[in-house]
Enzyme design. Structure first.
Site, PDB file in Angstrom:
ATOM      1  N   TRP A   1       0.865  -0.918   0.109  1.00  0.00           N
ATOM      2  CA  TRP A   1       0.157  -0.015   0.011  1.00  0.00           C
ATOM      3  C   TRP A   1       0.988   1.155  -0.020  1.00  0.00           C
ATOM      4  O   TRP A   1       1.808   1.484   0.814  1.00  0.00           O
ATOM      5  CB  TRP A   1      -0.929  -0.057   1.453  1.00  0.00           C
ATOM      6  CG  TRP A   1      -1.823   1.018   1.464  1.00  0.00           C
ATOM      7  CD1 TRP A   1      -2.862   1.303   0.230  1.00  0.00           C
ATOM      8  CD2 TRP A   1      -1.917   2.057   2.331  1.00  0.00           C
ATOM      9  NE1 TRP A   1      -3.558   2.586   0.541  1.00  0.00           N
ATOM     10  CE2 TRP A   1      -3.162   2.903   1.903  1.00  0.00           C
ATOM     11  CE3 TRP A   1      -1.333   2.316   3.747  1.00  0.00           C
ATOM     12  CZ2 TRP A   1      -3.538   3.992   2.607  1.00  0.00           C
ATOM     13  CZ3 TRP A   1      -1.997   3.275   4.361  1.00  0.00           C
ATOM     14  CH2 TRP A   1      -3.023   4.142   3.985  1.00  0.00           C
TER      15      TRP A   1
ATOM     16  N   GLU B   1     -20.303   6.659  13.164  1.00  0.00           N
ATOM     17  CA  GLU B   1     -19.806   5.300  12.736  1.00  0.00           C
ATOM     18  C   GLU B   1     -20.830   4.857  11.318  1.00  0.00           C
ATOM     19  O   GLU B   1     -20.219   4.477  10.454  1.00  0.00           O
ATOM     20  CB  GLU B   1     -20.243   4.289  13.725  1.00  0.00           C
ATOM     21  CG  GLU B   1     -19.495   2.885  13.285  1.00  0.00           C
ATOM     22  CD  GLU B   1     -18.189   2.563  12.785  1.00  0.00           C
ATOM     23  OE1 GLU B   1     -17.529   3.656  12.910  1.00  0.00           O
ATOM     24  OE2 GLU B   1     -17.991   1.589  12.254  1.00  0.00           O
TER      25      GLU B   1
ATOM     26  N   LYS C   1     -18.860   4.495   7.706  1.00  0.00           N
ATOM     27  CA  LYS C   1     -19.077   3.050   7.255  1.00  0.00           C
ATOM     28  C   LYS C   1     -19.543   3.269   5.521  1.00  0.00           C
ATOM     29  O   LYS C   1     -19.047   2.866   4.554  1.00  0.00           O
ATOM     30  CB  LYS C   1     -20.161   2.188   7.526  1.00  0.00           C
ATOM     31  CG  LYS C   1     -19.795   1.349   8.708  1.00  0.00           C
ATOM     32  CD  LYS C   1     -18.788   0.405   8.627  1.00  0.00           C
ATOM     33  CE  LYS C   1     -17.148   0.732   8.788  1.00  0.00           C
ATOM     34  NZ  LYS C   1     -16.944   0.809   9.844  1.00  0.00           N
TER      35      LYS C   1
ATOM     36  N   GLU D   1     -16.923   5.249   3.408  1.00  0.00           N
ATOM     37  CA  GLU D   1     -15.614   4.210   3.124  1.00  0.00           C
ATOM     38  C   GLU D   1     -15.611   3.127   2.205  1.00  0.00           C
ATOM     39  O   GLU D   1     -15.048   2.914   1.354  1.00  0.00           O
ATOM     40  CB  GLU D   1     -14.844   3.840   4.284  1.00  0.00           C
ATOM     41  CG  GLU D   1     -15.459   2.936   5.310  1.00  0.00           C
ATOM     42  CD  GLU D   1     -14.563   2.417   6.154  1.00  0.00           C
ATOM     43  OE1 GLU D   1     -13.350   2.119   5.922  1.00  0.00           O
ATOM     44  OE2 GLU D   1     -15.265   2.105   7.345  1.00  0.00           O
TER      45      GLU D   1
HETATM   46  C1  F6R Z   1     -13.325   1.891   9.654  1.00  0.00           C
HETATM   47  C2  F6R Z   1     -11.969   1.624   9.852  1.00  0.00           C
HETATM   48  C3  F6R Z   1     -10.878   2.513  10.414  1.00  0.00           C
HETATM   49  C4  F6R Z   1     -10.292   2.156  11.297  1.00  0.00           C
HETATM   50  C5  F6R Z   1      -9.207   3.091  12.054  1.00  0.00           C
HETATM   51  C6  F6R Z   1      -8.377   2.339  13.251  1.00  0.00           C
HETATM   52  O1  F6R Z   1     -14.090   0.854   9.045  1.00  0.00           O
HETATM   53  O2  F6R Z   1     -11.604   0.439  10.051  1.00  0.00           O
HETATM   54  O3  F6R Z   1     -11.425   3.832  10.660  1.00  0.00           O
HETATM   55  O4  F6R Z   1     -11.091   1.788  12.456  1.00  0.00           O
HETATM   56  O5  F6R Z   1      -8.145   3.049  11.082  1.00  0.00           O
HETATM   57  O6  F6R Z   1      -7.757   0.963  12.958  1.00  0.00           O
HETATM   58  P1  F6R Z   1      -7.659   0.233  14.374  1.00  0.00           P
HETATM   59  O7  F6R Z   1      -8.899   0.055  15.158  1.00  0.00           O
HETATM   60  O8  F6R Z   1      -6.993  -0.822  13.757  1.00  0.00           O
HETATM   61  O9  F6R Z   1      -6.626   0.873  15.373  1.00  0.00           O
END
Ligand code: F6R
Ligand code: UD1
Length: 714
Positions: free
Chosen positions: A88, A583, A587, A590
């Site tokens: 990525w 939230e 969703k 994204e």
């Molecule tokens: C949205 C999503 C992101 C993660 C964020 C934090 O669906 O997945 O907003 O919540 O990048 O990621 P973590 O929880 O892995 O620290």
């Protein structure tokens, strides 16, 4: 953010075709970590030669690229190491020349796959360019490959043939930033180096014979022995900060050439890999950023620590460190993973996201399993037991997270404050760091993260640790950086979440935070009834989620008709449901790329109301809690302006029945639960909606554009 994978076989004969298939399949399981380009490096037909195959796009494109180059798949290898990468982009756009493996030179002397960012790559690049190296990519990684070659060649010219791990130590001295990396070299056939700092890396071990011990000793260079000469270090003024620190710790002997007995380490046998009769063991090693790509092959894994240098050769795994730190562990244990392969496959679902949405009755149950005693209305979080008295003494709690994880904090903040009677602030990790927010020794900082690897959250964690705060993790990925670095915490046990959009992690984080709040209040008589109500409410949640999931066909129909071709969507929520609105909007954004905005219903009249007309789609959370009359009044402001909101309300709610029938509003009914848990049910229709909006547009739901599963860059 990238995925790295490696495969080494020793005395286990494998054809090149089998090796390529193993590498490519490993990458496919890591695609969720990044998927704009991929590549592998394997041994070539000539002795000590290396082949590199790279392609932009997903792993399927790489498979075609390899096929088109038509390598001889039948050649067999008794000992071989291959490395692979799915990327990525952080440095350089996705194009073939920027794919990994990156190489040191056209002969592929050293090839590297890397996850992370080298922050001083510009300085290193200039330095190496001045020494005649020609760079071919825009990546930061290429400088690592060239550094390997430069240091190797310079030492060779000086008559020193460095061991691979010694060479790596010298390279790492020059690097600043974060990395999980694998290095393969034609100078060290059948060997591979794996090392990490800030990026996850683990090694799976598969052997027919039982290993002698289930740990690997950490090997240190003899502290009396100097480090070999590093050509970049020509005088002390030219040293980087890291080098200078290292030099000061090591004393003046740093610039001495390598001592002969350092080579003895090369021939020491690791206890774990020692066979009964002294004969070498047939063995395979799987190196990966994530256990989900290894579990198919073996459940025995070893998690590397930051600054570990793992060196695999002759069927053995050695772990080296440059320095011996006081109190640091002298071994790395080989653990048995409990994860099943079935857990990481899609099953009957089209996408991981859909599977994960439908897993929520089970995942939420697993979060509570063994932790809540529903008969005695008590909660026991094993990972926090010893820490609760310290947490209860806190003057404030700061919850820190990003994205969806941040929303789970927002959704539970009120119940946290109510039960713990400790002020709680909720912070976006990046903003918290940007503000350099004050943190004190008696603060409790709670870090919520699905992956446990999110760079912003990790940086905030380090910031709080430096200031002496007690840190608590709420994490899904066991063995992840945040889980390991926090003082204590709770694994949410939701199982691997592979879809880029977080769904089941949200509901499990939410429950874990509620359980934490319940644990903090279990000594308060005044809270007994409220706690009982919540615990009994939690007991019903998995079943109620199952009920809400039955709305799928209704929601699909809404997405096919009312919401089709819409450009924008507002979500209104208040109190506990503000987090659901945020939230839900995230969703939808994204996954379906549709603009959507979560709005606090109370703020409508302060500006947002201007957007409302008969065309703008609106979803309003109108479930029952103490703010219900206010929510009804906010929604009336919308309908008074000809808005036609879709109402998410409780089953058989008379108020909404009358209102919706009167002006023909669509409603989606969800079961009622305790106010502070209602968000667990209300988010499900929005997860389904975002999914079907995206599927209808033909979007690859598990891989939304420009996003990666865990964001390990700032
Ligand atoms: C949205 C999503 C992101 C993660 C964020 C934090 O669906 O997945 O907003 O919540 O990048 O990621 P973590 O929880 O892995 O620290
Ligand atoms: C643990 C075991 C579980 C076992 C149970 C039986 C693990 C990972 N979990 O679960 O398999 O069934 O005991 O008693 O081995 N931690 C952090 N930071 C975090 C998350 C966790 O430091 O972000 C720590 C905890 O404080 C604890 C350990 O990791 O020391 C395990 O946490 P958790 O899995 O939540 O503990 P248990 O539920 O007790």
């Amino acid at each position: 953010m990238c995925g790295i994978f490696g495969y080494c076989n020793y005395l286990v004969e494998r054809s090149r075709g089998e090796i390529v298939d193993t590498l490519v399949e490993g990458l496919q399981r890591l695609e969720y970590r990044g998927y704009d380009s991929t590549g592998i490096a394997i041994d070539g037909d000539e002795p000590d030669s290396t082949l590199i195959y790279r392609q932009i796009g997903k792993v399927s494109a790489l498979i075609k690229e390899i096929e088109s180059k038509n390598p001889n798949r039948d050649v067999t290898f008794v000992s071989h190491c291959g490395i692979a990468h799915t990327r990525w982009a952080t440095h350089g756009e996705p194009k073939q020349i920027n794919c990994h493996p990156q190489r040191s030179d056209p002969n592929n002397d050293f090839v590297i796959v890397h996850n992370g960012i080298i922050t001083n790559f510009r300085e290193l690049k200039t330095l190496l360019q001045n020494k005649g190296y020609k760079f071919e990519s825009d990546t930061d990684t290429e400088c690592i490959a060239k550094l390997f070659k430069h240091i190797y060649d310079t030492n060779l010219t000086n008559g020193v043939e460095l061991d691979f791990h010694e060479l790596t130590k010298l390279v790492l001295l020059e690097l600043e930033g974060s990395y999980g990396l694998l290095c393969k070299s034609s100078h060290y056939p059948g060997e591979v180096i794996a090392t990490r700092k800030g990026s996850p890396l683990l090694i799976g071990v598969k052997s027919e014979r039982k290993l002698k011990v289930d740990f690997v000793d950490v090997e240190f260079a003899d502290e009396n022995i100097g480090q070999p000469e590093t050509p970049l270090v020509e005088n002390n003024n030219a040293l980087s900060t890291k080098q200078r620190n290292f030099t000061e710790q090591q004393g003046e002997s740093t610039l001495l050439p390598i001592a002969a007995n350092e080579f003895n380490l090369r021939h020491s046998q690791s206890r774990a890999f020692l066979s009964e009769d002294g004969a070498p063991n047939p063995i395979e090693f799987f190196l990966s950023s994530d256990a989900s790509s290894v579990v198919k092959h073996t459940k025995k894994v070893l998690f590397l620590e930051d600054d570990d240098i793992a060196h695999i050769y002759d069927g053995e795994l050695h772990i080296h460190r440059s320095r011996r730190e006081v109190g640091a562990s002298m071994t790395r244990s080989i653990q048995t993973l409990e994860m099943e392969l079935a857990q990481i496959m899609k099953g009957p679902y089209t996408h991981f996201m859909q599977k994960e949405i439908f897993e929520q009755p089970e995942s939420t149950f697993n979060t509570m399993r063994g932790r809540i005693d529903f008969d005695n209305n008590s909660v026991m979080l094993g990972g926090l037991k010893a820490w609760l008295p310290a947490i209860r003494r806190a003057r404030r709690i700061i919850m820190i997270a990003c994205g969806t994880s941040y929303h789970s904090c927002l959704g539970t903040r009120a119940i946290f404050e109510e039960l713990s009677e400790i002020p709680v602030s909720v912070e976006l990790a990046s903003d918290f760091l940007d503000r350099k927010s004050p943190v004190f020794r008696d603060d409790i900082c709670v870090f919520v993260s699905q992956s446990g690897e999110t760079a912003d959250t990790m940086l905030a964690l380090n910031y709080c640790l430096e200031r002496g705060a007690l840190t608590v993790g709420i994490v899904n990925a066991v063995g992840s950086s945040i889980s390991r670095v926090t003082h204590c915490g709770v694994h949410i046990n939701a199982g691997p979440e592979i879809g880029v959009a977080s769904t089941k992690a949200y509901t499990s984080q939410y429950i874990a935070l509620v359980m934490l709040a319940l644990s903090l209040s279990d000594d308060r008589v005044s809270k007994v009834e409220r706690r009982k109500e919540i615990i009994q409410g939690l007991k019903r949640i998995p079943g109620q989620i199952k009920q809400v999931l039955n709305l799928e066909s209704r929601i699909k129909e809404l997405c096919d008709k009312e919401l089709k071709d819409q450009k924008s969507l507002l979500l209104l929520g208040r109190g506990y449901q503000f987090a659901s609105a945020l939230e839900g909007a995230l969703k939808i954004k994204e996954i379906s790329y549709m603009h959507s905005e979560g709005v606090l219903a109370g703020e409508l009249k302060h500006g947002v109301l201007a957007l409302v007309d008969e065309d703008l789609p609106i979803i309003a959370f109108g479930t029952r809690d103490s703010l219900f009359p206010k929510v009804v009044s906010s929604i009336e402001q919308v309908t008074a302006r000809k808005g036609k909101p879709i109402i998410i309300c409780n089953e058989n709610d008379e108020v909404w029945k009358k209102k919706c029938d009167k002006i023909n509003l669509v409603k989606l009914e969800v079961p009622q639960t305790v106010d502070c848990l209602q968000g667990l049910l209300n988010i499900i229709p929005l997860q389904l909606m975002s999914y079907w909006l995206a599927v209808n547009k033909g979007i690859d739901v598990d891989f939304p554009r420009n996003l990666a599963k865990s964001v390990t860059v700032e």
